[in-house]
Write a protein that holds these residues in place. Sequence first.
Motif, PDB file in Angstrom:
ATOM      1  N   GLN A   1       0.792  -1.234   0.000  1.00  0.00           N
ATOM      2  CA  GLN A   1       0.000   0.000   0.000  1.00  0.00           C
ATOM      3  C   GLN A   1       0.824   1.284   0.000  1.00  0.00           C
ATOM      4  OE1 GLN A   1      -3.487   0.027  -0.199  1.00  0.00           O
ATOM      5  NE2 GLN A   1      -3.043  -2.121  -0.628  1.00  0.00           N
ATOM      6  N   CYS A   2       2.090   1.198   0.358  1.00  0.00           N
ATOM      7  CA  CYS A   2       2.868   2.422   0.596  1.00  0.00           C
ATOM      8  C   CYS A   2       4.184   2.505  -0.173  1.00  0.00           C
ATOM      9  CB  CYS A   2       3.163   2.547   2.089  1.00  0.00           C
ATOM     10  SG  CYS A   2       1.688   2.577   3.129  1.00  0.00           S
ATOM     11  N   SER A   3       4.406   1.668  -1.141  1.00  0.00           N
ATOM     12  CA  SER A   3       5.684   1.655  -1.857  1.00  0.00           C
ATOM     13  C   SER A   3       6.091   3.010  -2.426  1.00  0.00           C
ATOM     14  CB  SER A   3       5.670   0.595  -2.961  1.00  0.00           C
ATOM     15  OG  SER A   3       5.609  -0.691  -2.390  1.00  0.00           O
ATOM     16  N   PRO A   4       5.190   3.768  -3.069  1.00  0.00           N
ATOM     17  CA  PRO A   4       5.628   5.066  -3.597  1.00  0.00           C
ATOM     18  C   PRO A   4       6.168   6.012  -2.518  1.00  0.00           C
ATOM     19  CG  PRO A   4       3.592   4.404  -4.658  1.00  0.00           C
ATOM     20  CD  PRO A   4       3.823   3.447  -3.505  1.00  0.00           C
ATOM     21  N   THR A   5       5.616   5.952  -1.324  1.00  0.00           N
ATOM     22  CA  THR A   5       6.140   6.780  -0.236  1.00  0.00           C
ATOM     23  C   THR A   5       7.475   6.233   0.239  1.00  0.00           C
ATOM     24  OG1 THR A   5       3.919   7.440   0.442  1.00  0.00           O
ATOM     25  CG2 THR A   5       5.660   7.683   2.076  1.00  0.00           C
ATOM     26  N   LEU A   6       7.584   4.924   0.372  1.00  0.00           N
ATOM     27  CA  LEU A   6       8.858   4.317   0.770  1.00  0.00           C
ATOM     28  C   LEU A   6       9.957   4.645  -0.239  1.00  0.00           C
ATOM     29  CD1 LEU A   6       7.569   0.810   1.932  1.00  0.00           C
ATOM     30  CD2 LEU A   6       8.172   2.768   3.386  1.00  0.00           C
ATOM     31  N   ALA A   7       9.578   4.748  -1.508  1.00  0.00           N
ATOM     32  CA  ALA A   7      10.540   5.043  -2.571  1.00  0.00           C
ATOM     33  C   ALA A   7      10.890   6.525  -2.650  1.00  0.00           C
ATOM     34  CB  ALA A   7       9.982   4.570  -3.915  1.00  0.00           C
ATOM     35  N   GLY A   8      10.151   7.362  -1.941  1.00  0.00           N
ATOM     36  CA  GLY A   8      10.428   8.793  -1.948  1.00  0.00           C
ATOM     37  C   GLY A   8       9.820   9.544  -3.117  1.00  0.00           C
ATOM     38  N   ILE A   9       8.846   8.922  -3.808  1.00  0.00           N
ATOM     39  CA  ILE A   9       8.226   9.586  -4.959  1.00  0.00           C
ATOM     40  C   ILE A   9       6.806  10.068  -4.658  1.00  0.00           C
ATOM     41  CG2 ILE A   9       9.666   8.396  -6.653  1.00  0.00           C
ATOM     42  CD1 ILE A   9       7.311   6.534  -7.258  1.00  0.00           C
ATOM     43  N   LYS A  10       6.362   9.886  -3.421  1.00  0.00           N
ATOM     44  CA  LYS A  10       5.018  10.309  -3.015  1.00  0.00           C
ATOM     45  C   LYS A  10       5.091  10.768  -1.561  1.00  0.00           C
ATOM     46  CE  LYS A  10       0.238   8.642  -3.433  1.00  0.00           C
ATOM     47  NZ  LYS A  10      -0.327   8.830  -2.107  1.00  0.00           N
ATOM     48  N   THR A  11       4.318  11.767  -1.220  1.00  0.00           N
ATOM     49  CA  THR A  11       4.329  12.321   0.133  1.00  0.00           C
ATOM     50  C   THR A  11       3.837  11.324   1.168  1.00  0.00           C
ATOM     51  OG1 THR A  11       4.073  14.560  -0.682  1.00  0.00           O
ATOM     52  CG2 THR A  11       3.377  14.156   1.597  1.00  0.00           C
ATOM     53  N   GLY A  12       2.720  10.668   0.881  1.00  0.00           N
ATOM     54  CA  GLY A  12       2.149   9.765   1.872  1.00  0.00           C
ATOM     55  C   GLY A  12       1.161   8.799   1.277  1.00  0.00           C
ATOM     56  N   ASN A  13       0.910   7.754   2.016  1.00  0.00           N
ATOM     57  CA  ASN A  13      -0.107   6.759   1.680  1.00  0.00           C
ATOM     58  C   ASN A  13      -0.884   6.433   2.947  1.00  0.00           C
ATOM     59  OD1 ASN A  13       2.246   5.830  -0.434  1.00  0.00           O
ATOM     60  ND2 ASN A  13       0.205   5.388  -1.216  1.00  0.00           N
ATOM     61  N   MET A  14      -2.091   5.961   2.758  1.00  0.00           N
ATOM     62  CA  MET A  14      -2.911   5.512   3.883  1.00  0.00           C
ATOM     63  C   MET A  14      -3.386   4.103   3.620  1.00  0.00           C
ATOM     64  SD  MET A  14      -5.150   8.778   4.969  1.00  0.00           S
ATOM     65  CE  MET A  14      -4.329  10.286   5.447  1.00  0.00           C
ATOM     66  N   PHE A  15      -3.545   3.365   4.703  1.00  0.00           N
ATOM     67  CA  PHE A  15      -4.087   2.020   4.582  1.00  0.00           C
ATOM     68  C   PHE A  15      -4.861   1.677   5.844  1.00  0.00           C
ATOM     69  CE2 PHE A  15       0.121   1.563   6.390  1.00  0.00           C
ATOM     70  CZ  PHE A  15      -0.024   0.605   7.382  1.00  0.00           C
ATOM     71  N   LEU A  16      -5.846   0.832   5.670  1.00  0.00           N
ATOM     72  CA  LEU A  16      -6.694   0.382   6.760  1.00  0.00           C
ATOM     73  C   LEU A  16      -6.204  -0.990   7.207  1.00  0.00           C
ATOM     74  CD1 LEU A  16      -9.286   1.308   8.253  1.00  0.00           C
ATOM     75  CD2 LEU A  16     -10.578  -0.067   6.611  1.00  0.00           C
ATOM     76  N   THR A  17      -6.118  -1.186   8.509  1.00  0.00           N
ATOM     77  CA  THR A  17      -5.707  -2.477   9.031  1.00  0.00           C
ATOM     78  C   THR A  17      -6.475  -2.785  10.314  1.00  0.00           C
ATOM     79  OG1 THR A  17      -3.793  -3.861   9.622  1.00  0.00           O
ATOM     80  CG2 THR A  17      -3.753  -1.584  10.381  1.00  0.00           C
ATOM     81  N   GLU A  18      -6.608  -4.051  10.599  1.00  0.00           N
ATOM     82  CA  GLU A  18      -7.257  -4.473  11.835  1.00  0.00           C
ATOM     83  C   GLU A  18      -6.239  -4.457  12.962  1.00  0.00           C
ATOM     84  OE1 GLU A  18      -9.195  -8.250  11.393  1.00  0.00           O
ATOM     85  OE2 GLU A  18     -10.608  -7.476   9.919  1.00  0.00           O
TER      86      GLU A  18
END
Length: 183
Positions: free
Chosen positions: A9-26
């Motif tokens: 869910q967050c690879s683009p942020t981890l890669a430094g090409i996106k500011t942030g990602n959100m994901f839902l988890t239990e």
Amino acid sequence: MSEELIISQCSPTLAGIKTGNMFLTEFHSKEQLTKDIRDMNHRLCKKGVRMIPIHFQANKVLIYLYRPSSLKRDLENTEAFQILKDMGYSCTTPEQYLGKLIANYDSCNEIPHEIGLFLGYPPEDVRGFIENRAQNYKMVGTWKVYGNATKAKQTFEKYKKCSKAYYQNWSKGQTIERLTVAV
């Protein structure tokens, strides 16, 4: 907390090409969730990435993984600043903006429309989404596009390729720390 979920869910942020990602988890306990978030922050903060809970609902939590330096830059954009000001944000720091976003989410119990500014979406598209009430868009990808569709399509492809490559590399044994780019 599943590392696989974060990678998917967050690879683009981890890669430094996106500011942030959100994901839902239990989650099963807030204590364990807090420990998991603290542990992930310990692992990723040195790379310029941070994780915080945004919204709780029953046994689920919306997590925001982001790059504070990118968020600061995005919020300094004149159009982004004006959108947030028009929505009642009278903040001076990214942390204050995040606090207001969380308060807005909690008070209306739905995703605040300005959230795109915290994810790195173009301000013109966030404004278009708000003003058009999610209608009349040019195209849909990671977000609904109201501005430059060509540029947005290229960005969507870049995010898709990044996510695929990150997931493949993680599946082959690379750690999340190794995959996370220091920016």
